[in-house]
Design a protein around this motif. Sequence first.
Motif, PDB file in Angstrom:
ATOM      1  N   PHE A  42       6.580   0.699  10.293  1.00 18.97           N
ATOM      2  CA  PHE A  42       7.229  -0.603  10.430  1.00 18.97           C
ATOM      3  C   PHE A  42       7.358  -1.351   9.109  1.00 18.97           C
ATOM      4  O   PHE A  42       7.731  -2.511   9.085  1.00 18.97           O
ATOM      5  CB  PHE A  42       6.461  -1.464  11.434  1.00 18.97           C
ATOM      6  CG  PHE A  42       6.292  -0.800  12.765  1.00 18.97           C
ATOM      7  CD1 PHE A  42       7.377  -0.595  13.602  1.00 18.97           C
ATOM      8  CD2 PHE A  42       5.053  -0.345  13.165  1.00 18.97           C
ATOM      9  CE1 PHE A  42       7.229   0.037  14.819  1.00 18.97           C
ATOM     10  CE2 PHE A  42       4.892   0.289  14.392  1.00 18.97           C
ATOM     11  CZ  PHE A  42       5.978   0.482  15.216  1.00 18.97           C
ATOM     12  N   HIS A  43       7.007  -0.721   7.988  1.00 17.75           N
ATOM     13  CA  HIS A  43       7.101  -1.327   6.652  1.00 17.75           C
ATOM     14  C   HIS A  43       6.269  -2.607   6.542  1.00 17.75           C
ATOM     15  O   HIS A  43       6.701  -3.601   5.959  1.00 17.75           O
ATOM     16  CB  HIS A  43       8.552  -1.612   6.262  1.00 17.75           C
ATOM     17  CG  HIS A  43       9.426  -0.414   6.323  1.00 17.75           C
ATOM     18  ND1 HIS A  43       9.429   0.551   5.339  1.00 17.75           N
ATOM     19  CD2 HIS A  43      10.316   0.007   7.254  1.00 17.75           C
ATOM     20  CE1 HIS A  43      10.286   1.493   5.668  1.00 17.75           C
ATOM     21  NE2 HIS A  43      10.833   1.190   6.823  1.00 17.75           N
ATOM     22  N   VAL A  44       5.081  -2.601   7.088  1.00 16.89           N
ATOM     23  CA  VAL A  44       4.167  -3.739   7.016  1.00 16.89           C
ATOM     24  C   VAL A  44       3.733  -3.920   5.562  1.00 16.89           C
ATOM     25  O   VAL A  44       3.424  -2.946   4.874  1.00 16.89           O
ATOM     26  CB  VAL A  44       2.922  -3.489   7.911  1.00 16.89           C
ATOM     27  CG1 VAL A  44       1.898  -4.594   7.745  1.00 16.89           C
ATOM     28  CG2 VAL A  44       3.332  -3.341   9.362  1.00 16.89           C
ATOM     29  N   GLU A  45       3.711  -5.169   5.098  1.00 16.26           N
ATOM     30  CA  GLU A  45       3.214  -5.446   3.752  1.00 16.26           C
ATOM     31  C   GLU A  45       1.726  -5.757   3.852  1.00 16.26           C
ATOM     32  O   GLU A  45       1.328  -6.752   4.465  1.00 16.26           O
ATOM     33  CB  GLU A  45       3.973  -6.607   3.125  1.00 16.26           C
ATOM     34  CG  GLU A  45       5.396  -6.242   2.775  1.00 16.26           C
ATOM     35  CD  GLU A  45       6.154  -7.354   2.080  1.00 16.26           C
ATOM     36  OE1 GLU A  45       5.518  -8.326   1.601  1.00 16.26           O
ATOM     37  OE2 GLU A  45       7.389  -7.263   2.021  1.00 16.26           O
ATOM     38  N   ALA A  46       0.905  -4.889   3.276  1.00 20.33           N
ATOM     39  CA  ALA A  46      -0.547  -5.022   3.354  1.00 20.33           C
ATOM     40  C   ALA A  46      -1.189  -4.367   2.142  1.00 20.33           C
ATOM     41  O   ALA A  46      -0.509  -3.753   1.324  1.00 20.33           O
ATOM     42  CB  ALA A  46      -1.051  -4.377   4.641  1.00 20.33           C
ATOM     43  N   ILE A  47      -2.478  -4.461   2.059  1.00 24.35           N
ATOM     44  CA  ILE A  47      -3.293  -3.863   1.008  1.00 24.35           C
ATOM     45  C   ILE A  47      -2.901  -4.446  -0.358  1.00 24.35           C
ATOM     46  O   ILE A  47      -2.125  -3.888  -1.122  1.00 24.35           O
ATOM     47  CB  ILE A  47      -3.253  -2.316   1.001  1.00 24.35           C
ATOM     48  CG1 ILE A  47      -3.487  -1.779   2.421  1.00 24.35           C
ATOM     49  CG2 ILE A  47      -4.302  -1.773   0.032  1.00 24.35           C
ATOM     50  CD1 ILE A  47      -3.387  -0.264   2.531  1.00 24.35           C
ATOM     51  N   LEU A  48      -3.480  -5.574  -0.648  1.00 23.61           N
ATOM     52  CA  LEU A  48      -3.216  -6.356  -1.853  1.00 23.61           C
ATOM     53  C   LEU A  48      -3.904  -5.733  -3.063  1.00 23.61           C
ATOM     54  O   LEU A  48      -5.004  -5.203  -2.959  1.00 23.61           O
ATOM     55  CB  LEU A  48      -3.747  -7.783  -1.636  1.00 23.61           C
ATOM     56  CG  LEU A  48      -3.519  -8.799  -2.730  1.00 23.61           C
ATOM     57  CD1 LEU A  48      -2.041  -9.173  -2.810  1.00 23.61           C
ATOM     58  CD2 LEU A  48      -4.359 -10.043  -2.465  1.00 23.61           C
ATOM     59  N   ALA A  49      -3.249  -5.810  -4.217  1.00 26.94           N
ATOM     60  CA  ALA A  49      -3.838  -5.359  -5.484  1.00 26.94           C
ATOM     61  C   ALA A  49      -3.527  -6.358  -6.578  1.00 26.94           C
ATOM     62  O   ALA A  49      -2.492  -7.019  -6.561  1.00 26.94           O
ATOM     63  CB  ALA A  49      -3.289  -3.990  -5.875  1.00 26.94           C
ATOM     64  N   LYS A  50      -4.445  -6.459  -7.544  1.00 29.81           N
ATOM     65  CA  LYS A  50      -4.178  -7.209  -8.768  1.00 29.81           C
ATOM     66  C   LYS A  50      -3.382  -6.309  -9.701  1.00 29.81           C
ATOM     67  O   LYS A  50      -3.596  -5.088  -9.726  1.00 29.81           O
ATOM     68  CB  LYS A  50      -5.486  -7.609  -9.449  1.00 29.81           C
ATOM     69  CG  LYS A  50      -6.285  -8.636  -8.689  1.00 29.81           C
ATOM     70  CD  LYS A  50      -7.552  -8.981  -9.471  1.00 29.81           C
ATOM     71  CE  LYS A  50      -8.414  -9.957  -8.709  1.00 29.81           C
ATOM     72  NZ  LYS A  50      -9.682 -10.221  -9.426  1.00 29.81           N
ATOM     73  N   VAL A  51      -2.489  -6.903 -10.483  1.00 30.96           N
ATOM     74  CA  VAL A  51      -1.638  -6.144 -11.404  1.00 30.96           C
ATOM     75  C   VAL A  51      -1.813  -6.726 -12.805  1.00 30.96           C
ATOM     76  O   VAL A  51      -1.645  -7.925 -13.012  1.00 30.96           O
ATOM     77  CB  VAL A  51      -0.157  -6.225 -10.972  1.00 30.96           C
ATOM     78  CG1 VAL A  51       0.713  -5.426 -11.921  1.00 30.96           C
ATOM     79  CG2 VAL A  51       0.028  -5.756  -9.542  1.00 30.96           C
ATOM     80  N   TYR A  52      -2.146  -5.839 -13.766  1.00 32.42           N
ATOM     81  CA  TYR A  52      -2.333  -6.273 -15.146  1.00 32.42           C
ATOM     82  C   TYR A  52      -2.217  -5.063 -16.075  1.00 32.42           C
ATOM     83  O   TYR A  52      -2.226  -3.920 -15.620  1.00 32.42           O
ATOM     84  CB  TYR A  52      -3.690  -6.951 -15.330  1.00 32.42           C
ATOM     85  CG  TYR A  52      -4.867  -6.116 -14.862  1.00 32.42           C
ATOM     86  CD1 TYR A  52      -5.486  -5.187 -15.705  1.00 32.42           C
ATOM     87  CD2 TYR A  52      -5.364  -6.254 -13.562  1.00 32.42           C
ATOM     88  CE1 TYR A  52      -6.558  -4.420 -15.272  1.00 32.42           C
ATOM     89  CE2 TYR A  52      -6.433  -5.495 -13.127  1.00 32.42           C
ATOM     90  CZ  TYR A  52      -7.034  -4.581 -13.981  1.00 32.42           C
ATOM     91  OH  TYR A  52      -8.096  -3.821 -13.537  1.00 32.42           O
ATOM     92  N   LYS A  53      -2.118  -5.314 -17.367  1.00 29.87           N
ATOM     93  CA  LYS A  53      -2.055  -4.236 -18.350  1.00 29.87           C
ATOM     94  C   LYS A  53      -3.455  -3.968 -18.896  1.00 29.87           C
ATOM     95  O   LYS A  53      -4.230  -4.899 -19.127  1.00 29.87           O
ATOM     96  CB  LYS A  53      -1.097  -4.583 -19.484  1.00 29.87           C
ATOM     97  CG  LYS A  53       0.353  -4.580 -19.042  1.00 29.87           C
ATOM     98  CD  LYS A  53       1.297  -4.753 -20.211  1.00 29.87           C
ATOM     99  CE  LYS A  53       2.741  -4.676 -19.746  1.00 29.87           C
ATOM    100  NZ  LYS A  53       3.675  -4.780 -20.873  1.00 29.87           N
ATOM    101  N   ALA A  54      -3.746  -2.672 -19.102  1.00 29.41           N
ATOM    102  CA  ALA A  54      -5.041  -2.240 -19.634  1.00 29.41           C
ATOM    103  C   ALA A  54      -4.904  -0.792 -20.090  1.00 29.41           C
ATOM    104  O   ALA A  54      -3.900  -0.133 -19.791  1.00 29.41           O
ATOM    105  CB  ALA A  54      -6.126  -2.366 -18.561  1.00 29.41           C
TER     106      ALA A  54
END
Length: 143
Positions: free
Chosen positions: A77-89
Motif C-alpha cells: 500500500f506504499h505506507v510511509e514508515a520507518i524514519l531515518a536521520k539523513v546527513y553526510k559522513a
Amino acid sequence: MSIDVARLLDMSQKELDELFEASPAGDIPDGVATGTAIIAPGTRYTETIAQVVNLFAWQGKVFDSAKGVLKNRILIFHVEAILAKVYKAPSWLDGKECIVLDYSDTSIVAHYIRDEIRLIGPGLYLGKVYWGRDRLIDFALQF
C-alpha cells in the motif's frame, strides 16, 4: 557510459562497489525516490528478486532534506514508515564522504540499519545497506 537501474541489476558486487567508491556523495536528495533492491548482484536472480521486493515490501524512500530525515515507502500500500536521520559522513566502505541514512535513533524495527548512498548519475543514487557493521545488500534510488 550512462548508468541506469537496469545496468545496476546486471553488475557484479565488485562492479557495484567500484562504482560507489568512484562516485561523489552528491547533495542530500529531496522528494520521492523509487527504490530497487539489488540482491545477489551479478546473478540471473537479481532482477526477479528486485521485482518481488518492490511489489510486496519496499518501494523507495521519501526525503525531506530541510529536516534531514526520510521515511521508507513500504508494503503493497506504499505506507510511509520507518524514519531515518539523513546527513553526510565518512562511508564505512571506503572512508570517503557519503550520505548516511541512519535509523539508530529513530526506529525500533531498523535500529541496527545504516544505509549509505552516493550520486551515480542525474537523479540516481547507489546505496549500501549495513546491519551493524555487516554489509547486507545494495539498492538504487531513482528521483
